[in-house]
Design an enzyme around this catalytic site. Sequence first.
Site, PDB file in Angstrom:
ATOM      1  N   LYS A 137       0.859  -1.178   0.000  1.00 31.87           N
ATOM      2  CA  LYS A 137       0.000   0.000   0.000  1.00 31.87           C
ATOM      3  C   LYS A 137       0.897   1.229   0.000  1.00 31.87           C
ATOM      4  O   LYS A 137       2.065   1.151   0.378  1.00 31.87           O
ATOM      5  CB  LYS A 137      -0.952   0.014   1.198  1.00 31.87           C
ATOM      6  CG  LYS A 137      -0.342   0.145   2.558  1.00 31.87           C
ATOM      7  CD  LYS A 137       0.028   1.516   3.011  1.00 31.87           C
ATOM      8  CE  LYS A 137      -1.145   2.491   2.883  1.00 31.87           C
ATOM      9  NZ  LYS A 137      -0.655   3.884   3.187  1.00 31.87           N
ATOM     10  N   THR A 183       2.960   6.576   4.343  1.00 32.19           N
ATOM     11  CA  THR A 183       3.506   5.250   4.595  1.00 32.19           C
ATOM     12  C   THR A 183       3.473   4.373   3.368  1.00 32.19           C
ATOM     13  O   THR A 183       2.515   4.384   2.615  1.00 32.19           O
ATOM     14  CB  THR A 183       2.735   4.521   5.704  1.00 32.19           C
ATOM     15  OG1 THR A 183       2.912   5.241   6.904  1.00 32.19           O
ATOM     16  CG2 THR A 183       3.269   3.111   5.901  1.00 32.19           C
ATOM     17  N   SER A 240      -5.468  17.449   8.601  1.00 31.51           N
ATOM     18  CA  SER A 240      -4.907  16.546   9.627  1.00 31.51           C
ATOM     19  C   SER A 240      -5.828  16.502  10.834  1.00 31.51           C
ATOM     20  O   SER A 240      -6.598  17.407  11.076  1.00 31.51           O
ATOM     21  CB  SER A 240      -3.523  17.019  10.039  1.00 31.51           C
ATOM     22  OG  SER A 240      -3.590  18.271  10.678  1.00 31.51           O
TER      23      SER A 240
END
Lengths: 404, 404
Positions: B189, B200, B404
């Site tokens: 991913k 990530t 965020s």
Amino acid sequence: MTVDITPDAALDSGVDRSAGVTAPAGFRAAGVIAGIKPAGTPDLTVVVNDGPADVAAGVFTTNKVKAAPVLWSQQVLTAGVLKAVVLNSGGANACTGPEGFQDTHQTAEKLAEVLGVGAAQIGVCSTGLIGERLPMDKLLPGISAAVEALGDGPEHGLAAATAVMTTDNVPKQAALTHPDGWSIGGFAKGAGMCAPNMATMLSVITTDAVLDQPHLDHALRNAVGKTFNRLDVDGGTSTNDTVLLLSSGASGVTVTPEAFEAALTILAADLVKQLQADAEGVTKHVSITVQGAATEAEALAAAKIVAEDNLCKTAFFASDPNWGRIAMAVGNAPTAFDPSLLDITLNGAQICKAGGKGVDRSEADLSGLEIDVLIDLHAGPASATVLTTDLSHAYVEENSAYSS
Amino acid sequence: MTVDITPDAALDSGVDRSAGVTAPAGFRAAGVIAGIKPAGTPDLTVVVNDGPADVAAGVFTTNKVKAAPVLWSQQVLTAGVLKAVVLNSGGANACTGPEGFQDTHQTAEKLAEVLGVGAAQIGVCSTGLIGERLPMDKLLPGISAAVEALGDGPEHGLAAATAVMTTDNVPKQAALTHPDGWSIGGFAKGAGMCAPNMATMLSVITTDAVLDQPHLDHALRNAVGKTFNRLDVDGGTSTNDTVLLLSSGASGVTVTPEAFEAALTILAADLVKQLQADAEGVTKHVSITVQGAATEAEALAAAKIVAEDNLCKTAFFASDPNWGRIAMAVGNAPTAFDPSLLDITLNGAQICKAGGKGVDRSEADLSGLEIDVLIDLHAGPASATVLTTDLSHAYVEENSAYSS
């Protein structure tokens, strides 16, 4: 921007943006339409130093791919003397081979001939698209026209600042007068280490202070290191970046190197503020300060990696206090620190404390034009500040809609 | 992408994207909704190695700011053994301090308890927002649910690949079967060195080949260096990047390290191609090859500086063969070359030759999805390829609209 200079109360009166390269005595300037730009806007600037002194210094791009005018001006400046500078917009004269270098040489020869000086006393700067030859049939007559238009009034300094513009929206100039009777002035174009579309930051700074060439050179390198080199719009360093400093000595006032460097740094910092404010697509003026680093070089490296990070830059665009992205970016810097001590303060709110969550994100208001990022590494005494911009739709638009 | 592997005709049949981590014998997997993500989409994956072997290797982010699961998995992998891996989306568990590390420890303890193994045999990966604690009241029951859902069918592998997604649009998996009777499979991913929003890149790769741990580790490092580490979407390296490789040895077939590394590299290169195609805001699949460098490291540094340059990336977005920006970027690389020898070829058209203008720009058609940039430095025998994307309005939108 924080600049580490010796405070000089005499300069408190500040910088005057209505004046520029013609503010110091002994300088004339002009900016004309030579026809290099298809749009028919001003594209040729000449700045002449009438002396009595003719010392000069320059700082140039570190890019390995250097434009012809950079190679020329670096070479002539080994003698530390400039009688005049000619700058064109509408073409960078980079990646143009020996023919391009010959074009620069011919440009210097032409201005030298008209002024009655030697070509080795002429600095040349160019800005515009890389890879295209300059239209010399337009540029050379433009030099004669510019010399005819030379003058020492503020309107001449402004015309000089205007004819170097590419995607700049406004001319950028500033001047400072010291109560001791000398002054310093300058213009700049571009938008950072690399002006996005046109890929150049150019600046010419003049002074009538009396100063020998080694001190002039030293002051310029120090001031550029603390000002122009700490603006980072998109991480690139162009093929043409040039800052030239010319002294006429016409004030007759001998200055100390320290006083001169302080004034030069204030002037350059003001020009850099103007470059930041006019960067392509800018919607936020972002200042990144890293403190608590082991060395200034490490602080600077950490500030630059945040300034160049697209995730941080899109968060700034969104007024989003996304400190996790800043922690990520700093963690990639070649800078020693303990992540469990990391503090991040956004517009006064310590949103990351000791490597974890600090005050609530609602306390960090980034909705205004100015965003101040303070990163404390708690790893030493050194600090550095870098100015940058956000990454906006307008940046993408301006740099993609424009076709090479 | 060019990968420098030993050709293996036996693998010509290619990669099967309908299978993943459950393709090799000895593995079960599941992906479930634990409730970590507010959206209620799958967010917890478990991959179990039923043996007989349990050797494993891992490669982790080089970021100094490492997430708790990275610190945990690095530590447990010093023993070279993993019985299972648990991965969550919906939270990175980075910058969460000792409490965050305790959450990771508790996650490993819980899966170990349910499986009847030791916590030091459990790898943990997390992805999502930095700086927030994980909702352990949802994550821990999710582990029990995932273990109940474990299975070895292709649908189980796909579920595992799906529950790790964050801003990914599609699950990314691949499997390869070797005619000698062993296989390799995996999922990934993210979107590059740093997945834009969520920061990530995670991948779990399984194999039933029999291989000792040092060779497994060696093959993984080499393959990651040539595949995952050569995708560069935005230059960042996240706090959570992890690639884990688990071997069950269930095929009973002992492979040579060379054959295994070749297959692993092909599989990883395919996963990387899928990551590139699903990068945030991507409209172009760009491959940057630098050849003629003195060393591979210099070639790689030059390719990466072009891949990360926003001016080049906006030109790619505009299908604009703006080779001057590429020359500028390469000139800033820590790579030795003579600018007067530089060649740049865009989609087969040598638009820059010997440092100057080559064929006409109209011959470089960049209007399609694929853009191949070939830069020849003529400075040595080494080359390297980096995959990247363009910088589009969609990238800015996705990374600024998200708060965020």
